[in-house]
Design a protein around this motif. Sequence first.
Motif, PDB file in Angstrom:
ATOM      1  N   VAL B   2       0.855  -1.190   0.000  1.00  6.06           N
ATOM      2  CA  VAL B   2       0.000   0.000   0.000  1.00  6.06           C
ATOM      3  C   VAL B   2       0.893   1.242   0.000  1.00  6.06           C
ATOM      4  O   VAL B   2       1.884   1.294   0.711  1.00  6.06           O
ATOM      5  CB  VAL B   2      -0.914  -0.011   1.237  1.00  6.06           C
ATOM      6  CG1 VAL B   2      -1.591   1.332   1.429  1.00  6.06           C
ATOM      7  CG2 VAL B   2      -1.955  -1.108   1.110  1.00  6.06           C
ATOM      8  N   VAL B   3       0.551   2.208  -0.830  1.00  6.20           N
ATOM      9  CA  VAL B   3       1.395   3.403  -0.916  1.00  6.20           C
ATOM     10  C   VAL B   3       0.690   4.607  -0.296  1.00  6.20           C
ATOM     11  O   VAL B   3      -0.501   4.801  -0.477  1.00  6.20           O
ATOM     12  CB  VAL B   3       1.783   3.714  -2.381  1.00  6.20           C
ATOM     13  CG1 VAL B   3       0.626   4.278  -3.160  1.00  6.20           C
ATOM     14  CG2 VAL B   3       2.927   4.704  -2.424  1.00  6.20           C
ATOM     15  N   SER B   4       1.406   5.379   0.468  1.00  8.16           N
ATOM     16  CA  SER B   4       0.881   6.640   0.979  1.00  8.16           C
ATOM     17  C   SER B   4       1.453   7.764   0.133  1.00  8.16           C
ATOM     18  O   SER B   4       2.558   7.656  -0.378  1.00  8.16           O
ATOM     19  CB  SER B   4       1.293   6.847   2.426  1.00  8.16           C
ATOM     20  OG  SER B   4       0.385   6.205   3.280  1.00  8.16           O
ATOM     21  N   SER B   5       0.694   8.834  -0.002  1.00  6.52           N
ATOM     22  CA  SER B   5       1.213   9.976  -0.742  1.00  6.52           C
ATOM     23  C   SER B   5       2.393  10.539   0.043  1.00  6.52           C
ATOM     24  O   SER B   5       2.452  10.471   1.259  1.00  6.52           O
ATOM     25  CB  SER B   5       0.121  11.011  -0.894  1.00  6.52           C
ATOM     26  OG  SER B   5      -0.367  11.376   0.352  1.00  6.52           O
ATOM     27  N   ALA B   6       3.335  11.077  -0.688  1.00  3.87           N
ATOM     28  CA  ALA B   6       4.586  11.557  -0.096  1.00  3.87           C
ATOM     29  C   ALA B   6       4.317  12.579   1.008  1.00  3.87           C
ATOM     30  O   ALA B   6       3.509  13.483   0.847  1.00  3.87           O
ATOM     31  CB  ALA B   6       5.444  12.193  -1.188  1.00  3.87           C
ATOM     32  N   LYS B   7       4.948  12.382   2.115  1.00  4.79           N
ATOM     33  CA  LYS B   7       4.809  13.345   3.209  1.00  4.79           C
ATOM     34  C   LYS B   7       6.089  14.147   3.297  1.00  4.79           C
ATOM     35  O   LYS B   7       7.126  13.645   3.674  1.00  4.79           O
ATOM     36  CB  LYS B   7       4.535  12.609   4.519  1.00  4.79           C
ATOM     37  CG  LYS B   7       3.102  12.142   4.612  1.00  4.79           C
ATOM     38  CD  LYS B   7       2.829  11.378   5.884  1.00  4.79           C
ATOM     39  CE  LYS B   7       1.464  10.758   5.846  1.00  4.79           C
ATOM     40  NZ  LYS B   7       1.409   9.549   4.996  1.00  4.79           N
TER      41      LYS B   7
END
Lengths: 387, 387
Positions: B2-7
């Motif tokens: 699962v990928v999270s948007s770049a923080k």
Amino acid sequence: SVVSSAKKTPTAIPSDCVINLARGDPTMYQPYWRRMGDKCTVVISGHDLMSYFSDPGNLCWFLMPELDDAIRRLHRVVGNAVVDDDRYVVVGTGSTQLFQAVLYALSSQDNPDTEPLSVVAAAPFYSSYPEETEFLRSGLYKWAGDAYAFDKDGAYVECVTSPNNPDGTIREAVVNREGGKLIHDLAYYWPQYTAITGKADNDIMLFTFSKATGHAGSRIGWAIVKDKEVAIKMVKYMELSSIGVSKESQLRAAKILEVIAEDCVNSGPEKEENFFEYGHRLMSERWEKLREVVKRNGVFSLPKYPRDFCNFKGKDTDPSPAFAWLKTKDGLNCDNLLREFKIVTRGGTNFGVDSDYTRISMLSVDEEFNLFLERLAAIKGTMNGNY
Amino acid sequence: SVVSSAKKTPTAIPSDCVINLARGDPTMYQPYWRRMGDKCTVVISGHDLMSYFSDPGNLCWFLMPELDDAIRRLHRVVGNAVVDDDRYVVVGTGSTQLFQAVLYALSSQDNPDTEPLSVVAAAPFYSSYPEETEFLRSGLYKWAGDAYAFDKDGAYVECVTSPNNPDGTIREAVVNREGGKLIHDLAYYWPQYTAITGKADNDIMLFTFSKATGHAGSRIGWAIVKDKEVAIKMVKYMELSSIGVSKESQLRAAKILEVIAEDCVNSGPEKEENFFEYGHRLMSERWEKLREVVKRNGVFSLPKYPRDFCNFKGKDTDPSPAFAWLKTKDGLNCDNLLREFKIVTRGGTNFGVDSDYTRISMLSVDEEFNLFLERLAAIKGTMNGNY
């Protein structure tokens, strides 16, 4: 309190309902993406992606760098377009918005007395080109019809759609005169639809997430542009018409394109089929079934396409276009005839040709496609009786 | 996988860098949304949101029902607009796209000989109205300038922006003649910017996610429309210009608007402040600081706004507009003056008035806003020395 988007189970289609195959809604790919599970899932927090800006140093300041990278990577892996570092990527709300951005970029001049730029495409052409060009009655550009019949001097733009929408043929420019600019709409130049015979290297190339992967709801398209001034003006159009493009959609498109590219690179005999192999298998099966029905009932004809060597697949393949370009043999209005059998399509006159042709989406869900074949097969008997 | 948007963690701003406050990028709300943690997180799988269609039975077929519901709910909770069931909601790629959809809807006629519809707004007007109206040189509509100076007979459209961009004033139509149509741009009619004095009930009202909650990157706007024919033509515009609006953005906007509405309903003395309370507190603090600096250095002036009773907050409040409309007292070009101090703003001539005015975004991140105040405070000394 994390929320997932609603998951609807497909409902059964009542056997007497109207099947709408007029628009190319690419829902057939959904089972593939369902099978991929969490591999393409994106998670977006409330504080993510808030600014207008994605990459302030880039000419296309609203393009997310991860999408730029994913687009270039996928084209390199598939081998369908040149994406060298000197090419500009401009993202749009579907290639629909980018088409209009290109018209603006190629026609916007400082001199208000200049004639509107003529926009042409060889018939049969994509039915939306005339309307998208005409609906605002722009003084910058105007629709000038079938490229085969175009005989005006001076500047013009020719839209070259290859493989062509609606008829699936491989195309090149037909006007070929001084002062001409070309838009290459390559929405269907992907391995599931046609043989990838080389890297396209045109001045302005349009692609769309909708037709590449089936994610029409995301409204993501991209242009690959050689000329910096054209790219700058396209970006200006995007600023004025919508101040950029949804970042949520860009993030998700980047993820999905990345996964496809990765799967293609890692594919092999023992691996699961990659997205394009899956798409091509499905499309080939559908075309085989459709050709069988058309052959049996004798009422219609379909175009024949030459086999060609596909660099991506590494073998000769038959094209399997996203639309069937169906023709009645006896000159009857094909769209009207199908409507009697509750099949809604888009008739030939929308594409600048006769009404004995009609365009039928090949990208619907299985159940709908099979019902379409059943109804099409039933037409023969009725024809013998009623016509 | 699962990928999270770049923080990205915010980077410190070098003290000598240029501060760009020309665009109203509403990044100041980000800490609030960060504090909300997972409450507004959306999770989107690879097979979600694939079709072009969101709600085929709805006039606005690409509008997601959950967004329609969330928009109506929030307006009911805030009390800033009438959203009865007979009103149509049309979603757009920001209110920028919807503004153009309205121009098309109000002007598209079957008769090509009709004069282009005149589009006016009282100066100072939003700087993008003229350019958005003119850039395609449409034959349907044309920019006709300051509403106060408009003296043509016949049909016209007046844009009423209230609170106004750039100057924050509460506005009503000024032309008020036969044949006039009104667009109410209510982007800033939210409790953090102004007192909510009643439910707006205009024919065509535009709102935008960017200014309501700070999510500019999502490019979501909505129109609330009384007349069915106008809504139909706006939807037609959306089809032709971009075949609908990003579903990822719609899903996320629905979630965030829902959470805000829920928090507002459940707020009380012992609860955490809701989004609008937070926004109003921040904006009020910023305006207090800005007025203090302006008062001290004596070079500039700011508009004064009347206090008013806010139905939402249940008390008298001072307006705290999204932009500061700064004026040099001695008639100097205000934008140029600020640029010497590395503050980039948008000068008065862009808004149809003199260059002694300039517009400054009040919505930047804290660090940038504070640096702006420091630099503004420093101008006094220099002015005494150099001018």
